[in-house]
Design a protein around this motif. Structure first.
Motif, short mmCIF file in Angstrom:
data_model
loop_
_atom_site.label_atom_id
_atom_site.label_comp_id
_atom_site.label_asym_id
_atom_site.label_seq_id
_atom_site.Cartn_x
_atom_site.Cartn_y
_atom_site.Cartn_z
N SER A 86 -44.50 -31.74 11.31
CA SER A 86 -44.44 -32.65 10.16
C SER A 86 -45.44 -32.20 9.08
CB SER A 86 -44.74 -34.08 10.60
OG SER A 86 -46.09 -34.22 11.02
N ILE A 87 -46.58 -31.67 9.49
CA ILE A 87 -47.55 -31.15 8.51
C ILE A 87 -47.11 -29.77 8.01
CG2 ILE A 87 -49.94 -30.38 8.16
CD1 ILE A 87 -50.88 -32.51 10.00
N TRP A 88 -46.66 -28.93 8.91
CA TRP A 88 -46.24 -27.56 8.58
C TRP A 88 -45.19 -27.56 7.46
CZ3 TRP A 88 -48.11 -22.89 10.20
CH2 TRP A 88 -47.31 -21.77 10.03
N GLU A 89 -44.32 -28.55 7.47
CA GLU A 89 -43.22 -28.59 6.51
C GLU A 89 -43.54 -29.41 5.26
OE1 GLU A 89 -40.15 -30.15 8.96
OE2 GLU A 89 -40.09 -28.37 10.27
N LEU A 90 -44.76 -29.90 5.15
CA LEU A 90 -45.15 -30.68 3.98
C LEU A 90 -45.10 -29.84 2.70
CD1 LEU A 90 -48.35 -32.74 4.91
CD2 LEU A 90 -46.15 -33.66 4.22
N PRO A 91 -44.69 -30.42 1.58
CA PRO A 91 -44.80 -29.71 0.29
C PRO A 91 -46.26 -29.43 -0.07
CG PRO A 91 -43.32 -31.60 0.13
CD PRO A 91 -43.98 -31.70 1.46
N ASP A 92 -47.19 -30.19 0.52
CA ASP A 92 -48.61 -29.98 0.25
C ASP A 92 -49.17 -28.76 0.98
OD1 ASP A 92 -48.94 -32.28 -1.40
OD2 ASP A 92 -48.92 -33.53 0.40
N CYS A 93 -48.36 -28.12 1.81
CA CYS A 93 -48.79 -26.90 2.52
C CYS A 93 -48.18 -25.67 1.84
CB CYS A 93 -48.38 -26.94 3.98
SG CYS A 93 -49.31 -28.11 4.97
N ARG A 94 -48.90 -24.58 1.89
CA ARG A 94 -48.43 -23.34 1.27
C ARG A 94 -48.62 -22.18 2.23
NH1 ARG A 94 -51.15 -19.45 -1.61
NH2 ARG A 94 -53.04 -20.72 -1.80
N THR A 95 -47.60 -21.33 2.30
CA THR A 95 -47.71 -20.11 3.11
C THR A 95 -48.69 -19.15 2.45
OG1 THR A 95 -45.46 -20.33 3.95
CG2 THR A 95 -46.46 -18.15 4.08
N ALA A 96 -49.57 -18.57 3.23
CA ALA A 96 -50.58 -17.64 2.70
C ALA A 96 -50.73 -16.47 3.66
CB ALA A 96 -51.91 -18.37 2.51
N GLY A 97 -51.50 -15.49 3.21
CA GLY A 97 -51.82 -14.35 4.07
C GLY A 97 -50.83 -13.22 4.04
N LYS A 98 -49.62 -13.44 3.51
CA LYS A 98 -48.63 -12.38 3.42
C LYS A 98 -48.75 -11.72 2.04
CE LYS A 98 -46.80 -13.00 7.47
NZ LYS A 98 -47.00 -12.00 8.54
N GLN A 99 -49.73 -10.86 1.89
CA GLN A 99 -50.00 -10.20 0.61
C GLN A 99 -49.76 -8.70 0.78
OE1 GLN A 99 -54.01 -11.55 0.31
NE2 GLN A 99 -53.46 -13.54 -0.48
N ARG A 100 -48.59 -8.26 0.36
CA ARG A 100 -48.20 -6.86 0.59
C ARG A 100 -49.19 -5.87 0.01
NH1 ARG A 100 -41.62 -6.96 -0.50
NH2 ARG A 100 -41.12 -8.45 1.16
N LEU A 101 -49.88 -6.31 -1.05
CA LEU A 101 -50.88 -5.44 -1.67
C LEU A 101 -51.94 -5.02 -0.67
CD1 LEU A 101 -52.00 -4.21 -4.34
CD2 LEU A 101 -53.22 -6.37 -4.68
N PHE A 102 -52.21 -5.88 0.33
CA PHE A 102 -53.31 -5.64 1.26
C PHE A 102 -52.85 -5.17 2.64
CE2 PHE A 102 -55.34 -9.25 -1.30
CZ PHE A 102 -55.80 -8.36 -2.25
N LYS A 103 -51.53 -5.07 2.85
CA LYS A 103 -51.05 -4.77 4.20
C LYS A 103 -51.59 -3.45 4.73
CE LYS A 103 -46.95 -4.72 7.10
NZ LYS A 103 -45.51 -4.98 7.20
N ASN A 104 -51.65 -2.44 3.87
CA ASN A 104 -52.14 -1.13 4.30
C ASN A 104 -53.52 -0.82 3.73
OD1 ASN A 104 -49.73 -0.42 5.76
ND2 ASN A 104 -48.72 -0.13 3.78
N HIS A 105 -54.22 -1.88 3.35
CA HIS A 105 -55.57 -1.70 2.83
C HIS A 105 -56.45 -1.09 3.93
CE1 HIS A 105 -59.58 -2.79 1.39
NE2 HIS A 105 -59.03 -2.97 0.20
N PRO A 106 -57.29 -0.11 3.60
CA PRO A 106 -58.11 0.55 4.63
C PRO A 106 -58.97 -0.42 5.44
CG PRO A 106 -58.21 1.79 2.57
CD PRO A 106 -57.47 0.52 2.28
#
Length: 665
Positions: free
Chosen positions: A410-430
Motif C-alpha cells: 500500500s505504501i510502495w504504490e503510493l503516488p507519494d513514493c518515487r522510484t530512485a537509484g536507477k541512474q544509468r549515468l552511474f551504472k558503470n561509474h568506477p
C-alpha cells in the motif's frame, strides 16, 4: 626579436604556468590510479602556491604579458577540470558538476573567441564570475583536503557549485547578447547597489522565509482527532486468542543478534526480500546488509527497498555503496515522500517503519534503523533497541506476514513514493563498480567469519508459539495523521487487569495524549514507564520536554523509571499483564502520533511476554525510580548522571526559543 619572444613566452610567471599544467597529469595519476590522496593533496597545494606566486611576480617585476593573461586562466580552468574529473570518478554527484563545468567553459570559450573577432573585449572577470570561481575552488578544496567527506555534504556542495555556475553562465550570456546588439556602445550598465534596493531585497527575503516556514509548519498544526470508524472498529478481544496460531516469534534485544538474524533471513530468501527502514548508512553493519542484499539479487531474488525521503537525501542519494546495489538487476528502491523544497507542506511527513521480510515465511519488525548505532557488535556508540522475529515457516503466506506485506504494498504504490537509484549515468561509474566488488568480497568474508549467521534457524527451539499477532499502523499519507496507533495501544492498555509496563526513548504529549495516559492509569492498578533521564536522553528536544512536563506526567498516576546508563535507550515496547507484548517503531511523542507512519506488532503469547519482560528488566533494574519531579528513590550505589553544561545550555535554548515546536519533534 628572440628576446621579445623569450620575454613573452618564457618569462618566469609563464614558466610557472607551464609547470602548473604539467602537474595536472601527475595529480590525476596519484588521485585516480594510485589513490595516494596525501601526495595528490601535496601536488595540488604546490599548484595553488605556484598560481598565487606567478601573479605576484609578474606584477612586482613588470613581467605581465598578453600571453600570460591567456595562459593563467587556461591553467586555472585545466586545474579545476582535473580536480572535478578526479572527484567525479569518486563521487557520482560530481559527474553532473563536471558536465556543467565543461558546458559552461565551452560556451564561454566559443562566445569569447567569436566576440573577440567582432572587436569586443571583456573588461576582466565579472563579479558573478569571480563568485563562481570562488565557490568552485572552495568546493574542490574541501573535497581535496577532506577525502572522507560524507556523500550528503558532497551532494550539497555540488548542488551549490552547479547553481552558481549556471547563474554565472546565464549572466555572461545576457552580457554577450547585449554586447552583440550594440557593440559600439557596449556598457555593462551594472547599477551600483543602493541601500534602498538592498533594504527592499532584505524585506522580501525575510517575508519569503516566513511564508515558506509557515507552509512547512501550518499544515501539521491541526492534529486530527480519532475518527468514529476507528473507535467503533476497536475490539480488545481481536488481539487475543485461546489457541496457538500458525506463527512463532522471539524477541531480539541484542544488537549483534539483530544483525545476524537479518543476514540469515536475507541469505536464505529464495524469491523476494522486502526491506523498509527510516535510515540506512553505509557503515560497517550497513555494508554487511548491502552485501547480503547484493548477493541475494545476484542469486535472482527480488529485492525491494523502501526508505524515507529524508534519509535518502542525506545519506543515500549519490552514494556509490548504495548505487552498487540499486544499479543491479532485481533490485528496486522506492523513496517515501522525497524531499521536495517546492512542496514545503509535505516536508514533515516521514516514514518511520522498520521491518525486513523474507519470502512469505519470516520477518523482523521493530525499532532499529539499518546502521551501526543499532546493529552489530563493533566498537563505538550504540543505541539499545528491540526487534521481534516472526516465523510462518510451517504455514507460509498466512498470519500477520500477510498484513505486513499488504501494508508494504500500500505504501510502495503510493503516488507519494518515487522510484530512485536507477541512474544509468552511474551504472558503470568506477566508484560504483569498485564498491560493488568490495561488497561481494565483504559477503564472502562475512560467510567465512560468521558461519553461524548462515545456518538455518531451528524455529522450534529458537522461537515460542504465538496465539495471535496483529499489526497496528498509522495512516500512510504524508499529511497530518489520525493517531490510530496511539489510540489503539492506549485503548488496549485500558483493558489490562493488573499491569502495563512500557518503554519509550522520550515522551512528548499534548493534552489529549496526557488525558489518555491518565485514563490508562485510572483503569489499571500499575502503570509503569521507563524513559531516558534528561542527562541520558540523546534527543535534546525530548530531554527538554520531559524536564518541563515531568510533574504533569506524574500527576496522571504514572510510575516513572529513568534509564541513566550513559547510552541512549531507544526501545519502544510494552507488556500488558502476562499475555500481551508489543514491539515496534512508535515513540510516545506527537511526531509518532500525528506525523509519521508507525508500526507496532501486538502479540498474544505468555511465553513471549515472559521473554520480553525478562529483557526489559535488565534495563529497569539499574534505572532510577522517580519519587517526584525533583527527586528519586535511590538504591544503594545509585547516583544520577550529571548533565554536561553544554547539553544543559542547549536544552535551555530549546526551551526558550523552540518550545512551541514540540509537536514537530
Amino acid at each position: 626579436m628572440k628576446q621579445n619572444l623569450k620575454n613573452e613566452y618564457l618569462s618566469i610567471p609563464n614558466l610557472m604556468g607551464y609547470f602548473r599544467i604539467l602537474l595536472i597529469p601527475l595529480y590525476l595519476y596519484l588521485y585516480i590510479c594510485a589513490k595516494s590522496y596525501r601526495l595528490a593533496i601535496f601536488i595540488m597545494l604546490l599548484s595553488f602556491l605556484t598560481d598565487f606566486l606567478d601573479g605576484k611576480i609578474a606584477r612586482r617585476f613588470d613581467m605581465v604579458t598578453e600571453f600570460g593573461k591567456i595562459l593563467d586562466p587556461v591553467a586555472d580552468k585545466l586545474t579545476q577540470g582535473a580536480l572535478a574529473l578526479g572527484f567525479a570518478l569518486r563521487y557520482p554527484a560530481v559527474v553532473i558538476l563536471l558536465l556543467v563545468f565543461l558546458i559552461k567553459e565551452l560556451c564561454m570559450a566559443v562566445l569569447g573567441i567569436y566576440m573577440m573577432k567582432r572587436g569586443y573585449r571583456m573588461d576582466g572577470a565579472q563579479k558573478h564570475g569571480k563568485l563562481c570561481t570562488a565557490v568552485l575552488d572552495f568546493t574542490m578544496l574541501l573535497l581535496l583536503v577532506f577525502p572522507d567527506t560524507s556523500y550528503f555534504t558532497v551532494n550539497l556542495l555540488s548542488a551549490l557549485a552547479i547553481f552558481v555556475m549556471l547563474f554565472s553562465l546565464v549572466k555572461y550570456l545576457r552580457m554577450y547578447w547585449t554586447a552583440y546588439r550594440n557593440l559600439n556602445n557596449y556598457n555593462s550598465e551594472k547599477n551600483n547597489t543602493k541601500a534602498k534596493k538592498l533594504w527592499k531585497m532584505l524585506l522580501a527575503v525575510i517575508l519569503l522565509t516566513l511564508l515558506y516556514a509557515s507552509a512547512v509548519i501550518l499544515p501539521y498544526t491541526r492534529q486530527p482527532t480519532v475518527s468514529e470508524e476507528t473507535v467503533q472498529s476497536f475490539q480488545a478481544s481481536d488481539f487475543y486468542s485461546e489457541s496457538d496460531g500458525v506463527e512463532r516469534a522471539k524477541v531480539i534485544s541484542d544488537n549483534g543478534e539483530a544483525l545476524a538474524e537479518r543476514v540469515r533471513l536475507i541469505s536464505q530468501a529464495k524469491e523476494e526480500i522486502i526491506l523498509s527502514t527510516f535510515d540506512f548508512d553505509a557503515d560497517s553493519s550497513g555494508k554487511i546488509l548491502l552485501s547480503a542484499l547484493l548477493d541475494a539479487a545476484d542469486r535472482g531474488v527480488r529485492v525491494n527497498i523502501l526508505i524515507d525521503g529524508l534519509a535518502y537525501t542525506t545519506g543515500i542519494q549519490g552514494n556509490p555503496w548504495f548505487l552498487a546495489l540499486t544499479e543491479t538487476d532485481n533490485v528496486n528502491l522506492r523513496v517515501y515522500n522525497p524531499i521536495n523544497l517546492l512542496k514545503p507542506w509535505t516536508l514533515m511527513g516521514r516514514l518511520h517503519d522498520k521491518y525486513l521480510i523474507a519470502d512469505s515465511t519470516a520477518y523482523i519488525l521493530g525499532g532499529r534503523n539499518s546502521y551501526d548505532y543499532f546493529l552489530g557488535d563493533q566498537e563505538g556508540y550504540k543505541n539499545y533497541d528491540w526487534d521481534v522475529l516472526v516465523s510462518t515457516k510451517n504455514s507460509p503466506g498466512s498470519g500477520s506476514i500477510v498484513q505486513l506485506q499488504t501494508y508494504f504494498h500500500s505504501i510502495w504504490e503510493l503516488p507519494d513514493c518515487r522510484t530512485a537509484g536507477k541512474q544509468r549515468l552511474f551504472k558503470n561509474h568506477p566508484a560504483v563498480q569498485e564498491c560493488r566488488q568490495e561488497l561481494r568480497n565483504l559477503y564472502q568474508q562475512t560467510q567465512s567469519g560468521h558461519k553461524d549467521w548462515f545456518a538455518p534457524l531451528d524455529i522450534l527451539t529458537a522461537t515460542v508459539p504465538a496465539r495471535s499477532i496483529r499489526l497496528v499502523s498509522n495512516p500512510i499519507h504524508v499529511r497530518a495523521k489520525e493517531p490510530v496507533v496511539f489510540y489503539t495501544i492506549t485503548e488496549l492498555m485500558k483493558n489490562a487487569d493488573e499491569s502495563v509496563i512500557f518503554h519509550t526513548p522520550y515522551i512528548i504529549c499534548n493534552d489529549w495524549m496526557t488525558e489518555r495516559l491518565k485514563e490508562v492509569c485510572t483503569h489499571v492498578p500499575r502503570v509503569q514507564m521507563m524513559t531516558n533521564s534528561i542527562a541520558n536522553n540523546g534527543n535534546p528536544f525530548g530531554a527538554m520536554d520531559y524536564r518541563e512536563n515531568k510533574a504533569r506526567l506524574l500527576d496522571t498516576g504514572l510510575q516513572i523509571m529513568e534509564y541513566d546508563g550513559g547510552i541512549s535507550y531507544h526501545g519502544k515496547c510494552f507488556a500488558i499483564d502476562s499475555r500481551i507484548s508489543a514491539i515496534g517503531s512508535f515513540n510516545w511523542d506527537m511526531r509518532s502520533a500525528y506525523l509519521d507512519t508507525e508500526l507496532m506488532l501486538i502479540i498474544d503469547s505468555e511465553e513471549l511476554n515472559r521473554q520480553l519482560r525478562k529483557e526489559m528488566h535488565k534495563y529497569e533494574k539499574d534505572a532510577l525510580k522517580v519519587k517526584d519531579a525533583d527527586s528519586y528513590e535511590l538504591a544503594d550505589g545509585q547516583s544520577p548522571q550529571l548533565m554536561a553544561s553544554q547539553k544543559k545550555f542547549s536544552i535551555d535554548m530549546i526551551r526558550r526559543w523552540a518550545y512551541w515546536a514540540r509537536f514537530l519533534m
